[in-house]
Design a protein around this motif. Sequence first.
Motif, PDB file in Angstrom:
ATOM      1  N   GLU A 192      -8.137  13.494   2.470  1.00  0.00           N
ATOM      2  CA  GLU A 192      -8.053  12.097   1.828  1.00  0.00           C
ATOM      3  C   GLU A 192      -6.787  11.943   1.129  1.00  0.00           C
ATOM      4  OE1 GLU A 192     -11.324   9.857  -0.050  1.00  0.00           O
ATOM      5  OE2 GLU A 192     -10.188  10.409  -1.839  1.00  0.00           O
ATOM      6  N   ARG A 193      -6.143  10.959   1.494  1.00  0.00           N
ATOM      7  CA  ARG A 193      -4.578  10.881   0.748  1.00  0.00           C
ATOM      8  C   ARG A 193      -4.732   9.701  -0.171  1.00  0.00           C
ATOM      9  NH1 ARG A 193      -0.248  13.215   5.122  1.00  0.00           N
ATOM     10  NH2 ARG A 193      -1.352  15.325   5.410  1.00  0.00           N
ATOM     11  N   ARG A 194      -4.380   9.596  -1.038  1.00  0.00           N
ATOM     12  CA  ARG A 194      -4.180   8.356  -1.970  1.00  0.00           C
ATOM     13  C   ARG A 194      -2.468   8.110  -2.421  1.00  0.00           C
ATOM     14  NH1 ARG A 194      -8.864   8.797  -6.335  1.00  0.00           N
ATOM     15  NH2 ARG A 194     -10.622   9.288  -5.022  1.00  0.00           N
ATOM     16  N   SER A 195      -2.012   6.772  -2.230  1.00  0.00           N
ATOM     17  CA  SER A 195      -0.752   6.332  -2.479  1.00  0.00           C
ATOM     18  C   SER A 195      -0.780   5.232  -3.190  1.00  0.00           C
ATOM     19  CB  SER A 195      -0.102   6.800  -1.201  1.00  0.00           C
ATOM     20  OG  SER A 195      -0.382   5.621  -0.272  1.00  0.00           O
ATOM     21  N   VAL A 196       0.538   4.816  -3.723  1.00  0.00           N
ATOM     22  CA  VAL A 196       0.891   3.387  -4.253  1.00  0.00           C
ATOM     23  C   VAL A 196       1.710   2.801  -3.285  1.00  0.00           C
ATOM     24  CG1 VAL A 196       1.555   2.218  -6.081  1.00  0.00           C
ATOM     25  CG2 VAL A 196       0.611   4.277  -6.714  1.00  0.00           C
ATOM     26  N   VAL A 197       1.123   1.511  -3.106  1.00  0.00           N
ATOM     27  CA  VAL A 197       1.799   0.592  -2.035  1.00  0.00           C
ATOM     28  C   VAL A 197       2.108  -0.639  -2.760  1.00  0.00           C
ATOM     29  CG1 VAL A 197       1.883  -0.538   0.207  1.00  0.00           C
ATOM     30  CG2 VAL A 197       0.668   1.618  -0.058  1.00  0.00           C
ATOM     31  N   SER A 198       3.354  -0.897  -2.920  1.00  0.00           N
ATOM     32  CA  SER A 198       3.933  -2.007  -3.752  1.00  0.00           C
ATOM     33  C   SER A 198       3.263  -3.377  -3.417  1.00  0.00           C
ATOM     34  CB  SER A 198       5.405  -2.044  -3.783  1.00  0.00           C
ATOM     35  OG  SER A 198       5.894  -3.227  -4.710  1.00  0.00           O
ATOM     36  N   HIS A 199       3.349  -3.903  -2.240  1.00  0.00           N
ATOM     37  CA  HIS A 199       2.949  -5.067  -1.706  1.00  0.00           C
ATOM     38  C   HIS A 199       1.506  -5.104  -1.939  1.00  0.00           C
ATOM     39  CE1 HIS A 199       2.706  -8.701   0.856  1.00  0.00           C
ATOM     40  NE2 HIS A 199       1.428  -8.328   1.172  1.00  0.00           N
ATOM     41  N   PHE A 200       0.690  -4.249  -1.519  1.00  0.00           N
ATOM     42  CA  PHE A 200      -0.926  -4.211  -1.696  1.00  0.00           C
ATOM     43  C   PHE A 200      -1.374  -4.112  -2.960  1.00  0.00           C
ATOM     44  CE2 PHE A 200      -5.285  -2.497  -0.112  1.00  0.00           C
ATOM     45  CZ  PHE A 200      -5.494  -3.750   0.342  1.00  0.00           C
ATOM     46  N   ASN A 201      -0.535  -3.324  -3.811  1.00  0.00           N
ATOM     47  CA  ASN A 201      -0.898  -3.221  -5.241  1.00  0.00           C
ATOM     48  C   ASN A 201      -0.675  -4.664  -5.878  1.00  0.00           C
ATOM     49  OD1 ASN A 201      -0.659  -2.140  -8.108  1.00  0.00           O
ATOM     50  ND2 ASN A 201       1.451  -2.670  -8.182  1.00  0.00           N
ATOM     51  N   LYS A 202       0.391  -5.593  -5.660  1.00  0.00           N
ATOM     52  CA  LYS A 202       0.232  -6.912  -6.413  1.00  0.00           C
ATOM     53  C   LYS A 202      -0.714  -7.748  -5.711  1.00  0.00           C
ATOM     54  CE  LYS A 202       5.452  -6.438  -6.608  1.00  0.00           C
ATOM     55  NZ  LYS A 202       6.783  -6.863  -5.874  1.00  0.00           N
ATOM     56  N   ALA A 203      -1.031  -7.571  -4.430  1.00  0.00           N
ATOM     57  CA  ALA A 203      -2.117  -8.469  -3.843  1.00  0.00           C
ATOM     58  C   ALA A 203      -3.490  -7.998  -4.325  1.00  0.00           C
ATOM     59  CB  ALA A 203      -2.209  -8.342  -2.242  1.00  0.00           C
ATOM     60  N   THR A 204      -3.790  -6.703  -4.531  1.00  0.00           N
ATOM     61  CA  THR A 204      -5.072  -6.677  -5.305  1.00  0.00           C
ATOM     62  C   THR A 204      -5.267  -6.961  -6.754  1.00  0.00           C
ATOM     63  OG1 THR A 204      -5.116  -4.603  -3.750  1.00  0.00           O
ATOM     64  CG2 THR A 204      -6.517  -4.468  -5.521  1.00  0.00           C
ATOM     65  N   VAL A 261      -7.175   8.656   5.299  1.00  0.00           N
ATOM     66  CA  VAL A 261      -7.616  10.051   5.755  1.00  0.00           C
ATOM     67  C   VAL A 261      -6.776  10.421   6.830  1.00  0.00           C
ATOM     68  CG1 VAL A 261      -9.561  11.331   6.638  1.00  0.00           C
ATOM     69  CG2 VAL A 261     -10.027   9.664   4.986  1.00  0.00           C
ATOM     70  N   VAL A 262      -6.017  11.498   6.734  1.00  0.00           N
ATOM     71  CA  VAL A 262      -5.268  12.202   7.725  1.00  0.00           C
ATOM     72  C   VAL A 262      -5.600  13.656   7.932  1.00  0.00           C
ATOM     73  CG1 VAL A 262      -2.812  12.879   8.245  1.00  0.00           C
ATOM     74  CG2 VAL A 262      -3.069  10.589   6.994  1.00  0.00           C
ATOM     75  N   ASP A 263      -6.138  13.630   9.347  1.00  0.00           N
ATOM     76  CA  ASP A 263      -6.470  15.206   9.803  1.00  0.00           C
ATOM     77  C   ASP A 263      -7.765  15.511   8.831  1.00  0.00           C
ATOM     78  OD1 ASP A 263      -4.724  15.264  11.647  1.00  0.00           O
ATOM     79  OD2 ASP A 263      -3.158  16.069  10.432  1.00  0.00           O
ATOM     80  N   GLY A 264      -8.641  14.594   8.430  1.00  0.00           N
ATOM     81  CA  GLY A 264      -9.679  14.993   7.515  1.00  0.00           C
ATOM     82  C   GLY A 264      -9.433  15.017   6.002  1.00  0.00           C
ATOM     83  N   ASP A 315      -8.208   3.345 -12.185  1.00  0.00           N
ATOM     84  CA  ASP A 315      -7.800   3.285 -10.740  1.00  0.00           C
ATOM     85  C   ASP A 315      -8.960   2.419  -9.596  1.00  0.00           C
ATOM     86  OD1 ASP A 315      -5.793   5.044 -11.163  1.00  0.00           O
ATOM     87  OD2 ASP A 315      -6.620   6.798 -10.477  1.00  0.00           O
ATOM     88  N   VAL A 316      -8.026   1.485  -9.029  1.00  0.00           N
ATOM     89  CA  VAL A 316      -8.820   0.721  -8.143  1.00  0.00           C
ATOM     90  C   VAL A 316      -8.381   1.183  -6.673  1.00  0.00           C
ATOM     91  CG1 VAL A 316      -9.058  -1.616  -7.008  1.00  0.00           C
ATOM     92  CG2 VAL A 316      -8.994  -1.426  -9.602  1.00  0.00           C
ATOM     93  N   LEU A 317      -9.484   1.551  -5.937  1.00  0.00           N
ATOM     94  CA  LEU A 317      -9.244   2.299  -4.679  1.00  0.00           C
ATOM     95  C   LEU A 317      -9.294   1.129  -3.602  1.00  0.00           C
ATOM     96  CD1 LEU A 317     -11.026   5.591  -5.033  1.00  0.00           C
ATOM     97  CD2 LEU A 317      -8.916   4.854  -5.946  1.00  0.00           C
ATOM     98  N   VAL A 318      -8.284   1.226  -2.665  1.00  0.00           N
ATOM     99  CA  VAL A 318      -8.634   0.196  -1.514  1.00  0.00           C
ATOM    100  C   VAL A 318      -8.133   1.194  -0.186  1.00  0.00           C
ATOM    101  CG1 VAL A 318      -7.723  -1.787  -2.771  1.00  0.00           C
ATOM    102  CG2 VAL A 318      -5.952  -0.226  -1.762  1.00  0.00           C
ATOM    103  N   HIS A 319      -8.874   0.412   0.902  1.00  0.00           N
ATOM    104  CA  HIS A 319      -8.767   1.332   2.000  1.00  0.00           C
ATOM    105  C   HIS A 319      -8.111   0.600   3.380  1.00  0.00           C
ATOM    106  CE1 HIS A 319     -12.102   3.299  -0.188  1.00  0.00           C
ATOM    107  NE2 HIS A 319     -11.620   4.499   0.733  1.00  0.00           N
ATOM    108  N   ASP A 320      -8.079  -0.771   3.180  1.00  0.00           N
ATOM    109  CA  ASP A 320      -7.367  -1.592   4.138  1.00  0.00           C
ATOM    110  C   ASP A 320      -6.222  -2.122   3.768  1.00  0.00           C
ATOM    111  OD1 ASP A 320      -9.415  -0.792   6.083  1.00  0.00           O
ATOM    112  OD2 ASP A 320     -10.940  -2.278   5.134  1.00  0.00           O
ATOM    113  N   LEU A 321      -5.056  -2.204   4.090  1.00  0.00           N
ATOM    114  CA  LEU A 321      -3.936  -3.124   3.811  1.00  0.00           C
ATOM    115  C   LEU A 321      -3.943  -4.411   4.563  1.00  0.00           C
ATOM    116  CD1 LEU A 321      -0.978  -0.603   4.193  1.00  0.00           C
ATOM    117  CD2 LEU A 321      -2.183  -1.093   2.159  1.00  0.00           C
ATOM    118  N   HIS A 322      -3.629  -5.562   3.632  1.00  0.00           N
ATOM    119  CA  HIS A 322      -3.907  -6.797   4.136  1.00  0.00           C
ATOM    120  C   HIS A 322      -3.309  -7.785   3.174  1.00  0.00           C
ATOM    121  CE1 HIS A 322      -7.571  -7.964   1.848  1.00  0.00           C
ATOM    122  NE2 HIS A 322      -8.087  -6.720   2.226  1.00  0.00           N
TER     123      HIS A 322
END
Length: 259
Positions: free
Chosen positions: A200-212, A195-198, A252-259
Amino acid sequence: MLVLLPPSEGKATAVRGRPVALDGLSLPGLGAAREAVLDELIGLCAADEDKAAHVLGLSPGLRGEVVKNAGLRTAPAMPAGRLYTGVLYDALGLGTLDTAAKRRAGQSLLVFSGLWGAVRLADRIPAYRCSMAVRLPVAGGLAAYWKPHLDRVLPEVAGGGLVLDLRSSAYAGAWRPQGDVAGRTATVRVLQVSVVDGVERRSVVSHFNKATKGRLVRALLTAGARPRTPAGLAADLRDLGFTVEGDGGRLDVLVHDLH
């Protein structure tokens, strides 16, 4: 359930053991095709290191992979389930699954490969460098090369259950389920939600995609889930704590925390 996985660039290396026995690998219908790619890859790497590095897309720091490829016939082999490392496989944690989940993994997971076509976790193979994006001088582009062979073999492997396709795009091109199998196939896209300036934004992140994806497969195996349809898969994932949108062939699997 049949789960289709990409391989990993990172691979463990066996220090001792028997070399690969092609006639002992699963999916024996791929045997002749595997033999041809293996022979060409070994010949290329043994004959011209510079050309091989160019064909394989290797940086100067990875030139040692050419020498390893040249010795694939005699290199020690190990089960694919231990060979593949990297983000997805670390999150999946095959070695720490309980006995029942390990059995389910052996029955349901299929790893795609530019060199072998596709392998089961128990298949003993050596460490290699040959992605599905490679174009060999004779075989040509490997995704196109493998497609007719996999089209012939994999519908029977898929059986009558769900196919969960977690492959990256390069590997997905080697086999696209058709007909009845396509109707039972689900793909998963992992989206990071911020969430940026109220807004909601969604994006694909390669590392987190694989981990999830690795955690998702682990959760299904541990729970003993046996979904037969994409809608059933979506329901099972929600029960396991994942945030899922959609219940058709694309989830679509939604994630909020990168780890």
